[in-house]
Design a protein around this motif. Sequence first.
Motif, PDB file in Angstrom:
ATOM      1  N   CYS A 132     -10.079   4.300  -8.959  1.00  0.00           N
ATOM      2  CA  CYS A 132     -10.960   5.193  -8.403  1.00  0.00           C
ATOM      3  C   CYS A 132     -10.341   5.852  -7.063  1.00  0.00           C
ATOM      4  O   CYS A 132      -9.932   5.068  -6.187  1.00  0.00           O
ATOM      5  N   LEU A 133     -10.426   6.931  -7.038  1.00  0.00           N
ATOM      6  CA  LEU A 133      -9.928   7.658  -5.819  1.00  0.00           C
ATOM      7  C   LEU A 133     -10.856   8.747  -5.353  1.00  0.00           C
ATOM      8  O   LEU A 133     -11.626   9.681  -5.886  1.00  0.00           O
ATOM      9  N   GLN A 134     -11.601   8.256  -4.055  1.00  0.00           N
ATOM     10  CA  GLN A 134     -12.326   8.964  -3.628  1.00  0.00           C
ATOM     11  C   GLN A 134     -12.355   9.694  -2.496  1.00  0.00           C
ATOM     12  O   GLN A 134     -12.059   8.898  -1.358  1.00  0.00           O
ATOM     13  N   THR A 135     -12.098  10.798  -2.022  1.00  0.00           N
ATOM     14  CA  THR A 135     -11.989  11.746  -1.139  1.00  0.00           C
ATOM     15  C   THR A 135     -13.134  11.443   0.013  1.00  0.00           C
ATOM     16  O   THR A 135     -14.197  11.795  -0.592  1.00  0.00           O
ATOM     17  N   GLN A 136     -13.017  11.658   1.219  1.00  0.00           N
ATOM     18  CA  GLN A 136     -13.715  11.361   2.152  1.00  0.00           C
ATOM     19  C   GLN A 136     -13.538  11.626   3.402  1.00  0.00           C
ATOM     20  O   GLN A 136     -12.333  11.624   3.814  1.00  0.00           O
TER      21      GLN A 136
ATOM     22  N   TYR B  28       0.763  -1.208  -0.087  1.00  0.00           N
ATOM     23  CA  TYR B  28      -0.083   0.033   0.110  1.00  0.00           C
ATOM     24  C   TYR B  28       0.922   1.371  -0.041  1.00  0.00           C
ATOM     25  O   TYR B  28       0.326   2.601  -0.019  1.00  0.00           O
ATOM     26  N   ASP B  29       2.281   1.045  -0.223  1.00  0.00           N
ATOM     27  CA  ASP B  29       2.936   2.079   0.069  1.00  0.00           C
ATOM     28  C   ASP B  29       3.239   3.026  -1.177  1.00  0.00           C
ATOM     29  O   ASP B  29       4.098   2.412  -2.187  1.00  0.00           O
ATOM     30  N   PHE B  30       2.526   3.937  -1.364  1.00  0.00           N
ATOM     31  CA  PHE B  30       2.799   4.953  -2.451  1.00  0.00           C
ATOM     32  C   PHE B  30       3.343   6.373  -2.273  1.00  0.00           C
ATOM     33  O   PHE B  30       2.924   7.387  -2.920  1.00  0.00           O
TER      34      PHE B  30
ATOM     35  N   GLY C 179      -6.455  -7.033  -5.139  1.00  0.00           N
ATOM     36  CA  GLY C 179      -6.217  -5.781  -5.666  1.00  0.00           C
ATOM     37  C   GLY C 179      -6.261  -4.763  -4.370  1.00  0.00           C
ATOM     38  O   GLY C 179      -6.388  -4.928  -3.266  1.00  0.00           O
ATOM     39  N   TYR C 180      -6.472  -3.519  -4.907  1.00  0.00           N
ATOM     40  CA  TYR C 180      -6.551  -2.213  -3.915  1.00  0.00           C
ATOM     41  C   TYR C 180      -8.005  -2.118  -3.516  1.00  0.00           C
ATOM     42  O   TYR C 180      -8.591  -1.727  -4.612  1.00  0.00           O
ATOM     43  N   ASP C 181      -8.393  -1.962  -2.308  1.00  0.00           N
ATOM     44  CA  ASP C 181      -9.769  -1.335  -1.854  1.00  0.00           C
ATOM     45  C   ASP C 181      -9.326  -0.708  -0.483  1.00  0.00           C
ATOM     46  O   ASP C 181      -9.755  -1.730   0.378  1.00  0.00           O
ATOM     47  N   ILE C 182      -8.532   0.137  -0.276  1.00  0.00           N
ATOM     48  CA  ILE C 182      -8.181   0.741   0.986  1.00  0.00           C
ATOM     49  C   ILE C 182      -8.454   2.001   1.153  1.00  0.00           C
ATOM     50  O   ILE C 182      -8.533   2.756   0.064  1.00  0.00           O
TER      51      ILE C 182
ATOM     52  N   GLN D  10     -10.335   7.017  -0.394  1.00  0.00           N
ATOM     53  CA  GLN D  10     -10.616   5.741  -0.756  1.00  0.00           C
ATOM     54  C   GLN D  10      -9.852   5.331  -2.035  1.00  0.00           C
ATOM     55  O   GLN D  10     -10.046   5.892  -3.147  1.00  0.00           O
ATOM     56  N   PHE D  11      -8.789   4.141  -2.364  1.00  0.00           N
ATOM     57  CA  PHE D  11      -8.380   3.929  -3.379  1.00  0.00           C
ATOM     58  C   PHE D  11      -8.947   2.330  -3.563  1.00  0.00           C
ATOM     59  O   PHE D  11      -8.713   1.459  -3.025  1.00  0.00           O
TER      60      PHE D  11
END
Length: 151
Positions: free
Chosen positions: A105-109, A21-23, A39-42, A80-81
Amino acid sequence: MPVNEELIPTGVLQPVQGTPYDFLELRTIGSGIKELQKGYDINYVRDGSNDHIKMKKTAVVKDEKSGRVMKLYTNQPSMQFNSGSQINNVKGKRGVIYKPHTGLCLQTQGFPDAVNHPNFPSQIITVEKPYKHKIHYKFTIASSDKKSDKA
């Protein structure tokens, strides 16, 4: 933000350094995706997550082929990614068939499930604390010079 088997946040926050998860440094999404079952859902916690007024750069996405760069700025405490692992054989525009991980998808929240975790920033809206969600996308074409972005 670790989650349980039902994808509900555990309430514990953990650093991403050294994990798939390190970006924190720019790298391809695919470089760590094989280490994850689906995959990514974090949900990522933004540095300075208690400051809901200040806009901060939260994500940078670059397409190597076209040179397009998208920078995402927000005042929200988390993002959320999702790498689209649930997409499989979906017919899209011009008949293109989409497979898993063909998008993101990049969802700010606010922090998910915050109401059940006293250590998370509150998501309760009041007259004194109205909801103000700001997001800004900046698109550019990458060039060979290394000018920095001061935002």
